[in-house]
Design a protein around this motif. Structure first.
Motif, PDB file in Angstrom:
ATOM      1  N   GLY A 189       0.783  -1.215   0.000  1.00  0.00           N
ATOM      2  CA  GLY A 189       0.000   0.000   0.000  1.00  0.00           C
ATOM      3  C   GLY A 189       0.809   1.255   0.000  1.00  0.00           C
ATOM      4  N   GLY A 190       2.084   1.243   0.412  1.00  0.00           N
ATOM      5  CA  GLY A 190       2.942   2.425   0.339  1.00  0.00           C
ATOM      6  C   GLY A 190       2.728   3.405   1.451  1.00  0.00           C
ATOM      7  N   GLY A 191       1.848   3.168   2.414  1.00  0.00           N
ATOM      8  CA  GLY A 191       1.638   4.112   3.492  1.00  0.00           C
ATOM      9  C   GLY A 191       2.588   3.867   4.646  1.00  0.00           C
ATOM     10  N   GLY A 192       2.615   4.766   5.592  1.00  0.00           N
ATOM     11  CA  GLY A 192       3.356   4.563   6.831  1.00  0.00           C
ATOM     12  C   GLY A 192       4.785   4.996   6.780  1.00  0.00           C
ATOM     13  N   GLY A 193       5.320   5.427   5.629  1.00  0.00           N
ATOM     14  CA  GLY A 193       6.676   5.959   5.563  1.00  0.00           C
ATOM     15  C   GLY A 193       7.758   4.917   5.650  1.00  0.00           C
ATOM     16  N   TYR A 194       7.457   3.665   5.448  1.00  0.00           N
ATOM     17  CA  TYR A 194       8.481   2.626   5.539  1.00  0.00           C
ATOM     18  C   TYR A 194       9.231   2.514   4.218  1.00  0.00           C
ATOM     19  CZ  TYR A 194      10.601  -1.945   6.052  1.00  0.00           C
ATOM     20  OH  TYR A 194      11.500  -2.977   6.118  1.00  0.00           O
ATOM     21  N   ASP A 195      10.534   2.422   4.283  1.00  0.00           N
ATOM     22  CA  ASP A 195      11.369   2.299   3.089  1.00  0.00           C
ATOM     23  C   ASP A 195      11.805   0.855   2.946  1.00  0.00           C
ATOM     24  OD1 ASP A 195      13.013   2.603   0.975  1.00  0.00           O
ATOM     25  OD2 ASP A 195      14.631   3.607   2.077  1.00  0.00           O
ATOM     26  N   ASP A 196      11.313   0.186   1.867  1.00  0.00           N
ATOM     27  CA  ASP A 196      11.652  -1.225   1.696  1.00  0.00           C
ATOM     28  C   ASP A 196      12.911  -1.416   0.875  1.00  0.00           C
ATOM     29  OD1 ASP A 196       9.193  -1.909  -0.939  1.00  0.00           O
ATOM     30  OD2 ASP A 196      10.844  -0.464  -0.791  1.00  0.00           O
ATOM     31  N   GLY A 197      13.637  -0.322   0.657  1.00  0.00           N
ATOM     32  CA  GLY A 197      14.881  -0.460  -0.084  1.00  0.00           C
ATOM     33  C   GLY A 197      14.717  -0.369  -1.573  1.00  0.00           C
ATOM     34  N   TYR A 198      13.487  -0.253  -2.086  1.00  0.00           N
ATOM     35  CA  TYR A 198      13.251  -0.202  -3.529  1.00  0.00           C
ATOM     36  C   TYR A 198      12.586   1.111  -3.919  1.00  0.00           C
ATOM     37  CZ  TYR A 198      14.268  -5.149  -3.365  1.00  0.00           C
ATOM     38  OH  TYR A 198      14.888  -6.337  -3.182  1.00  0.00           O
ATOM     39  N   GLY A 199      12.838   2.150  -3.132  1.00  0.00           N
ATOM     40  CA  GLY A 199      12.267   3.449  -3.482  1.00  0.00           C
ATOM     41  C   GLY A 199      10.815   3.572  -3.117  1.00  0.00           C
ATOM     42  N   GLY A 200      10.322   2.702  -2.224  1.00  0.00           N
ATOM     43  CA  GLY A 200       8.923   2.734  -1.893  1.00  0.00           C
ATOM     44  C   GLY A 200       8.517   3.880  -0.996  1.00  0.00           C
ATOM     45  N   GLY A 201       9.481   4.646  -0.438  1.00  0.00           N
ATOM     46  CA  GLY A 201       9.142   5.747   0.449  1.00  0.00           C
ATOM     47  C   GLY A 201      10.392   6.434   0.945  1.00  0.00           C
ATOM     48  N   ARG A 202      10.236   7.612   1.514  1.00  0.00           N
ATOM     49  CA  ARG A 202      11.378   8.376   2.015  1.00  0.00           C
ATOM     50  C   ARG A 202      11.835   7.786   3.340  1.00  0.00           C
ATOM     51  NH1 ARG A 202      11.427  14.899   3.006  1.00  0.00           N
ATOM     52  NH2 ARG A 202      13.654  15.072   3.564  1.00  0.00           N
ATOM     53  N   PRO A 203      13.139   7.522   3.526  1.00  0.00           N
ATOM     54  CA  PRO A 203      13.615   6.912   4.771  1.00  0.00           C
ATOM     55  C   PRO A 203      13.468   7.877   5.943  1.00  0.00           C
ATOM     56  CG  PRO A 203      15.462   7.580   3.401  1.00  0.00           C
ATOM     57  CD  PRO A 203      14.237   7.734   2.571  1.00  0.00           C
ATOM     58  N   ARG A 204      13.169   7.315   7.088  1.00  0.00           N
ATOM     59  CA  ARG A 204      13.070   8.121   8.281  1.00  0.00           C
ATOM     60  C   ARG A 204      14.473   8.533   8.750  1.00  0.00           C
ATOM     61  NH1 ARG A 204       8.961   4.310  11.808  1.00  0.00           N
ATOM     62  NH2 ARG A 204       7.113   4.568  10.484  1.00  0.00           N
ATOM     63  N   PRO A 205      14.650   9.789   9.182  1.00  0.00           N
ATOM     64  CA  PRO A 205      15.961  10.204   9.712  1.00  0.00           C
ATOM     65  C   PRO A 205      16.294   9.418  10.966  1.00  0.00           C
ATOM     66  CG  PRO A 205      14.542  12.105   9.268  1.00  0.00           C
ATOM     67  CD  PRO A 205      13.681  10.887   9.162  1.00  0.00           C
ATOM     68  N   GLN A 206      17.483   8.852  11.004  1.00  0.00           N
ATOM     69  CA  GLN A 206      17.907   8.065  12.155  1.00  0.00           C
ATOM     70  C   GLN A 206      18.669   8.979  13.110  1.00  0.00           C
ATOM     71  OE1 GLN A 206      20.043   4.808  10.405  1.00  0.00           O
ATOM     72  NE2 GLN A 206      18.172   3.700   9.897  1.00  0.00           N
ATOM     73  N   TRP A 207      17.916   9.795  13.884  1.00  0.00           N
ATOM     74  CA  TRP A 207      18.525  10.816  14.729  1.00  0.00           C
ATOM     75  C   TRP A 207      19.397  10.217  15.820  1.00  0.00           C
ATOM     76  CZ3 TRP A 207      18.714  15.292  12.682  1.00  0.00           C
ATOM     77  CH2 TRP A 207      17.674  15.747  11.844  1.00  0.00           C
ATOM     78  N   GLY A 208      18.977   9.095  16.358  1.00  0.00           N
ATOM     79  CA  GLY A 208      19.772   8.481  17.417  1.00  0.00           C
ATOM     80  C   GLY A 208      21.177   8.137  16.951  1.00  0.00           C
ATOM     81  N   ARG A 209      21.248   7.554  15.741  1.00  0.00           N
ATOM     82  CA  ARG A 209      22.561   7.175  15.216  1.00  0.00           C
ATOM     83  C   ARG A 209      23.385   8.407  14.883  1.00  0.00           C
ATOM     84  NH1 ARG A 209      22.644   2.825  10.500  1.00  0.00           N
ATOM     85  NH2 ARG A 209      21.763   1.663  12.244  1.00  0.00           N
ATOM     86  N   ARG A 210      22.740   9.445  14.355  1.00  0.00           N
ATOM     87  CA  ARG A 210      23.469  10.667  14.015  1.00  0.00           C
ATOM     88  C   ARG A 210      24.034  11.338  15.260  1.00  0.00           C
ATOM     89  NH1 ARG A 210      19.629  13.680   9.491  1.00  0.00           N
ATOM     90  NH2 ARG A 210      19.642  12.003   7.934  1.00  0.00           N
ATOM     91  N   ILE A 211      23.224  11.418  16.306  1.00  0.00           N
ATOM     92  CA  ILE A 211      23.689  12.035  17.552  1.00  0.00           C
ATOM     93  C   ILE A 211      24.836  11.235  18.150  1.00  0.00           C
ATOM     94  CG2 ILE A 211      23.027  12.573  19.927  1.00  0.00           C
ATOM     95  CD1 ILE A 211      20.230  13.220  18.874  1.00  0.00           C
ATOM     96  N   LYS A 212      24.714   9.915  18.089  1.00  0.00           N
ATOM     97  CA  LYS A 212      25.767   9.062  18.625  1.00  0.00           C
ATOM     98  C   LYS A 212      27.080   9.272  17.883  1.00  0.00           C
ATOM     99  CE  LYS A 212      26.857   4.205  19.560  1.00  0.00           C
ATOM    100  NZ  LYS A 212      26.363   2.813  19.434  1.00  0.00           N
ATOM    101  N   ARG A 213      27.003   9.328  16.550  1.00  0.00           N
ATOM    102  CA  ARG A 213      28.220   9.549  15.766  1.00  0.00           C
ATOM    103  C   ARG A 213      28.822  10.924  16.040  1.00  0.00           C
ATOM    104  NH1 ARG A 213      26.276   7.164   9.849  1.00  0.00           N
ATOM    105  NH2 ARG A 213      26.380   4.945  10.410  1.00  0.00           N
ATOM    106  N   THR A 214      27.965  11.931  16.201  1.00  0.00           N
ATOM    107  CA  THR A 214      28.457  13.286  16.492  1.00  0.00           C
ATOM    108  C   THR A 214      29.170  13.331  17.830  1.00  0.00           C
ATOM    109  OG1 THR A 214      26.657  14.272  15.203  1.00  0.00           O
ATOM    110  CG2 THR A 214      27.801  15.701  16.768  1.00  0.00           C
TER     111      THR A 214
END
Length: 429
Positions: free
Chosen positions: A89-114
């Motif tokens: 259905g393409g709803g919910g913002g989930y990215d299946d790796g095939y361009g099905g939707g925009r990936p959610r920002p992974q803020w936790g990982r970004r903050i950890k790396r920073t």
């Protein structure tokens, strides 16, 4: 066992799906992969699948519709991606790796790396600063040459010396700072700083103190000179054979073990003050002194390097001369340390490095002095004016025609308290 619900079979049209059937899709062999929530074993009861949607060879699975079949089928029916990632259905913002939707920002990982990057940068900067500062320390005083030393006590004792060294000063600097052009070095101020569990104690040793020069080993010649009972001013010991004889003389006359030696010259002192932007002092009474260049009004004021040097060197403007000067030296050094050890200096590289550089360029220490020891001394000096700190002059009982005589009874009590790291109750003038 029949895998199809409600009597359906996998070979209704005479064709059996399964292994070995050429051209037959392996993934459509079992309905549980296509339809996840219908048939026996599921609690949800839904109408049987119409024949037109049978997964026989050549049949296609229609896309999921929001309306149709009286909404009998929800999105539990796979939309054709047998091995896809969950609901269609393409709803919910989930990215299946095939361009099905925009990936959610992974803020936790970004903050950890920073944060990791920041820690690494700070660690590298700290290590670099340590080696830079350690390389600037001039470890020139060898306390192993000092003979017949008293026993060590609790806490740490620093002998802090302000010399009148003009090293690195131009003719213009000497004129500006009113230092004169005398050759060699003499001690302009001497203090013992005791750092212990009962708070720091800063004791000024007047340079006109009457002391006995004991037997000693020459710092350059290595020759032993026997003691003759000769008495002189304390600063004469430094002029005669440098820091090693000064330490030997202080230890002999006080019976207090000196752990570290620290010396700074005129230029370094003035440069430190200028590097931090001046030191704010509250001067209770105005005074002038043409020899030091002092000209101060009463009240709060910010002293630059030139003024600070004049302040700590002035003696002729006071009736008690050297005794009053040592009090001003104590007050200024404690204030300097307190105003230097602030976040505005320590966390500001544009202030921290010039300040450290100004001090380390002219600082002379003993060979066993580490940066850690130097830091401990600095913060102990800062705490002198705190609730647990104490500053005082060496107790004096009088003079013998120009030289100040120490009070032996008070001196013995003072040294006992320092050796045992007890709270100092002795007072000096």
């Amino acid at each position: 066992m029949n895998e199809w619900p409600n009597g359906w079979s996998g070979d209704q049209n005479g064709n059996r799906y399964g292994r070995g059937s050429s051209g037959d899709p392996e993934g459509a062999r079992a309905m549980p992969q296509v339809r996840r929530d219908a048939g026996p074993g599921y609690q949800r009861q839904e109408p049987a699948m119409p024949p037109s949607m049978s997964p026989r060879r050549g049949a296609t699975v229609p896309p999921q519709q929001s309306q149709g079949y009286d909404d009998a089928y929800d999105d539990g029916y796979n939309t054709g991606q047998v091995y896809g990632g969950g609901r269609g259905g393409g709803g919910g913002g989930y990215d299946d790796g095939y361009g099905g939707g925009r990936p959610r920002p992974q803020w936790g990982r970004r903050i950890k790396r920073t944060l990791i990057a920041l820690v690494v940068v700070l660690l590298v900067a700290s290590v670099a600063t340590y080696f830079w500062a350690d390389g600037k320390l001039r470890r020139q005083v060898d306390l192993s040459k000092v003979i017949e030393r008293p026993e060590e006590g609790d806490g740490t004792n620093y002998l802090i010396v302000g010399s009148d060294s003009r090293e690195g000063m131009s003719a213009e600097d000497k004129k500006k700072l009113h230092t004169g052009s005398a050759e060699g070095k003499r001690t302009d101020s001497m203090m013992i700083l005791h750092d212990g569990s009962n708070g720091p104690t800063l004791i000024s040793l007047p340079r006109d103190s009457d002391v006995e020069i004991p037997s000693f080993v020459g710092s350059d010649s290595g020759k032993k000179y026997p003691g003759t009972g000769r008495h002189t001013k304390l600063n004469a010991a430094y002029a005669e054979d440098g820091p090693e004889l000064l330490v030997r003389t202080v230890e002999y006359n006080t019976k207090l073990h000196i752990d570290h030696y620290v010396e700074i010259g005129f230029a370094g002192f003035a440069n430190i003050v200028d590097a931090i932007g001046g030191v704010e002092m509250d001067i209770p009474k105005a005074f002038k002194d043409k020899d030091s260049g002092a000209d101060f009004k009463a009240g709060k004021q910010t002293l630059d390097g030139q003024q600070a040097l004049a302040f700590v060197r002035t003696r002729h403007a006071f009736a008690t001369q050297d005794l009053e000067r040592t009090k001003n030296q104590q007050k200024f050094l404690a204030t300097l340390a307190s105003q230097t050890a602030t976040p505005g200096t320590v966390l500001n590289p544009f202030k921290l490095y010039p300040t450290m550089g100004a001090g380390l360029d002219t600082l002379i220490v003993d060979k066993d002095m580490s940066l850690w020891d130097l830091g401990q001394m600095f913060f102990a000096m800062k705490d002198v004016t705190g609730g647990d700190g104490k500053s005082m002059n060496m107790p004096v009982s009088g003079s013998n025609g120009g030289n100040l005589v120490w009070d032996k009874a008070k001196l013995q009590q003072l040294v006992t308290q320092l050796k045992n790291d007890e709270k100092v109750t002795v007072s000096g003038d």
